[in-house]
Design a protein around this motif. Sequence first.
Motif, short mmCIF file in Angstrom:
data_model
loop_
_atom_site.label_atom_id
_atom_site.label_comp_id
_atom_site.label_asym_id
_atom_site.label_seq_id
_atom_site.Cartn_x
_atom_site.Cartn_y
_atom_site.Cartn_z
N ASP A 119 -13.86 -13.02 -14.39
CA ASP A 119 -14.12 -14.42 -14.80
C ASP A 119 -12.92 -15.21 -14.46
O ASP A 119 -12.81 -16.68 -14.53
CB ASP A 119 -14.16 -14.72 -16.38
N GLY A 120 -11.99 -14.82 -13.67
CA GLY A 120 -10.80 -15.66 -13.03
C GLY A 120 -9.79 -15.37 -13.80
O GLY A 120 -8.63 -15.89 -13.55
N SER A 121 -9.68 -14.82 -15.09
CA SER A 121 -8.52 -14.69 -15.95
C SER A 121 -7.39 -13.61 -15.74
O SER A 121 -7.95 -12.82 -15.00
CB SER A 121 -9.17 -14.59 -17.54
N PRO A 122 -6.35 -13.83 -15.72
CA PRO A 122 -5.25 -12.79 -15.53
C PRO A 122 -5.42 -11.79 -16.70
O PRO A 122 -5.48 -11.89 -17.70
CB PRO A 122 -4.05 -13.58 -15.40
N ASP A 123 -4.97 -10.52 -16.19
CA ASP A 123 -4.52 -9.41 -17.11
C ASP A 123 -3.47 -8.73 -16.55
O ASP A 123 -3.11 -8.64 -15.30
CB ASP A 123 -5.86 -8.42 -17.35
N LEU A 124 -2.61 -8.02 -17.41
CA LEU A 124 -1.22 -7.56 -16.95
C LEU A 124 -1.20 -5.96 -17.86
O LEU A 124 -1.63 -5.95 -18.82
CB LEU A 124 -0.45 -8.65 -17.88
N PHE A 125 -0.85 -5.20 -16.85
CA PHE A 125 -0.69 -3.72 -17.35
C PHE A 125 0.64 -3.18 -16.96
O PHE A 125 1.15 -3.33 -15.77
CB PHE A 125 -1.77 -2.84 -16.60
N PRO A 126 1.32 -2.22 -17.85
CA PRO A 126 2.39 -1.59 -17.41
C PRO A 126 1.97 -0.38 -16.51
O PRO A 126 0.97 0.19 -16.92
CB PRO A 126 3.15 -1.23 -18.86
N VAL A 127 2.93 -0.07 -15.54
CA VAL A 127 2.45 1.04 -14.70
C VAL A 127 3.65 1.80 -14.26
O VAL A 127 4.72 1.26 -14.04
CB VAL A 127 1.58 0.59 -13.22
N ASN A 128 3.72 3.01 -13.77
CA ASN A 128 4.62 3.69 -13.24
C ASN A 128 4.09 3.47 -11.88
O ASN A 128 2.85 3.69 -11.41
CB ASN A 128 4.69 5.20 -13.66
N TYR A 129 5.11 3.63 -11.01
CA TYR A 129 5.14 3.16 -9.60
C TYR A 129 6.12 4.01 -8.80
O TYR A 129 7.00 4.45 -9.29
CB TYR A 129 4.86 1.99 -9.09
N VAL A 130 5.88 4.04 -7.64
CA VAL A 130 6.86 4.30 -6.66
C VAL A 130 6.82 3.42 -5.32
O VAL A 130 5.79 2.93 -4.80
CB VAL A 130 6.54 6.04 -6.23
N ALA A 131 8.07 3.28 -5.02
CA ALA A 131 8.18 2.23 -3.68
C ALA A 131 8.41 2.94 -2.52
O ALA A 131 8.94 3.67 -2.52
CB ALA A 131 9.29 1.10 -4.02
N GLY A 132 7.41 2.71 -1.45
CA GLY A 132 7.60 3.17 -0.34
C GLY A 132 8.34 2.26 0.61
O GLY A 132 8.92 1.25 0.21
N ALA A 133 8.51 2.58 2.05
CA ALA A 133 9.12 1.74 2.96
C ALA A 133 8.45 0.13 3.00
O ALA A 133 9.18 -0.63 3.03
CB ALA A 133 9.12 2.21 4.11
N ASP A 134 7.14 0.11 2.93
CA ASP A 134 6.61 -1.17 2.85
C ASP A 134 5.39 -1.34 2.07
O ASP A 134 4.82 -2.50 2.14
CB ASP A 134 6.18 -1.38 4.51
N ALA A 135 5.33 -0.61 0.90
CA ALA A 135 4.05 -0.64 0.00
C ALA A 135 4.49 -0.13 -1.38
O ALA A 135 5.64 0.52 -1.55
CB ALA A 135 3.02 -0.11 0.59
N LEU A 136 3.94 -0.38 -2.38
CA LEU A 136 4.12 0.09 -3.87
C LEU A 136 2.97 0.97 -3.76
O LEU A 136 1.60 0.88 -3.52
CB LEU A 136 4.18 -0.82 -4.85
N PHE A 137 3.10 2.08 -4.76
CA PHE A 137 1.99 3.27 -4.85
C PHE A 137 2.02 3.40 -6.43
O PHE A 137 3.03 3.55 -6.86
CB PHE A 137 2.53 4.42 -4.04
N LEU A 138 0.71 3.39 -7.05
CA LEU A 138 0.79 3.90 -8.49
C LEU A 138 -0.63 4.88 -8.64
O LEU A 138 -1.41 4.64 -7.66
CB LEU A 138 0.74 2.86 -9.34
N ARG A 139 -0.50 5.42 -9.72
CA ARG A 139 -1.80 6.26 -9.95
C ARG A 139 -2.47 5.22 -11.39
O ARG A 139 -1.70 4.81 -12.06
CB ARG A 139 -1.51 7.38 -10.59
N THR A 140 -3.85 5.33 -11.37
CA THR A 140 -4.70 4.87 -12.42
C THR A 140 -5.88 5.70 -12.68
O THR A 140 -6.30 6.41 -12.04
CB THR A 140 -4.87 3.41 -12.13
#
Length: 174
Positions: free
Chosen positions: A34-55
């Motif tokens: 519907d165009g509204s934002p939503d926000l979630f906490p996530v664990n992540y790992v940063a690579g050389a040029d991107a972020l990676f996460l599991r969901t």
Amino acid sequence: MHAPSPEMEVLEVAECWRLLRIGHLGRIAVVEPDGSPDLFPVNYVAGADALFLRTAPGAKLDAFAAGRPVAFEIDRENHGDVWSVVVRGRARILDTDAEVEASGVRGLRSAGSWVKNEVVRVDPDRVTGRRFPRATRNPVPGSRSAGPPAGHAGHDGKPKPIPHLPPRPGGSAV
């Protein structure tokens, strides 16, 4: 975009990536159908040029699959400074074993107890960051307050009282 204040340092992209690599918990914002934002906490790992996460299946995965834009943010207080890094871009679900293995998420631990089998790559369009020295906080120009915000400690370490301000003429005190 306005010029940064003397109290704010705009971080170089390389510094933003360095800060991303030392973290492991952030927040990802997605756009709902519907165009509204939503926000979630996530664990992540940063690579050389991107972020990676599991969901797991749910609103995040649906947004990623639909190709809607995302924003990822981390912030910290560190050695008297406060800093923030924001990554804006698109997320895509990784679908090959080679991509998942190269992402580095195998050792990523989730704060939740449920299984998160989907691996996602956030490809940035823009990476920005800011650092604020804590000792130089000033009131907003034109505001009626002076000194640190109410309840903050002064140089002696004691909380400062909330200043009394008289009501505005012809208006409410609020």
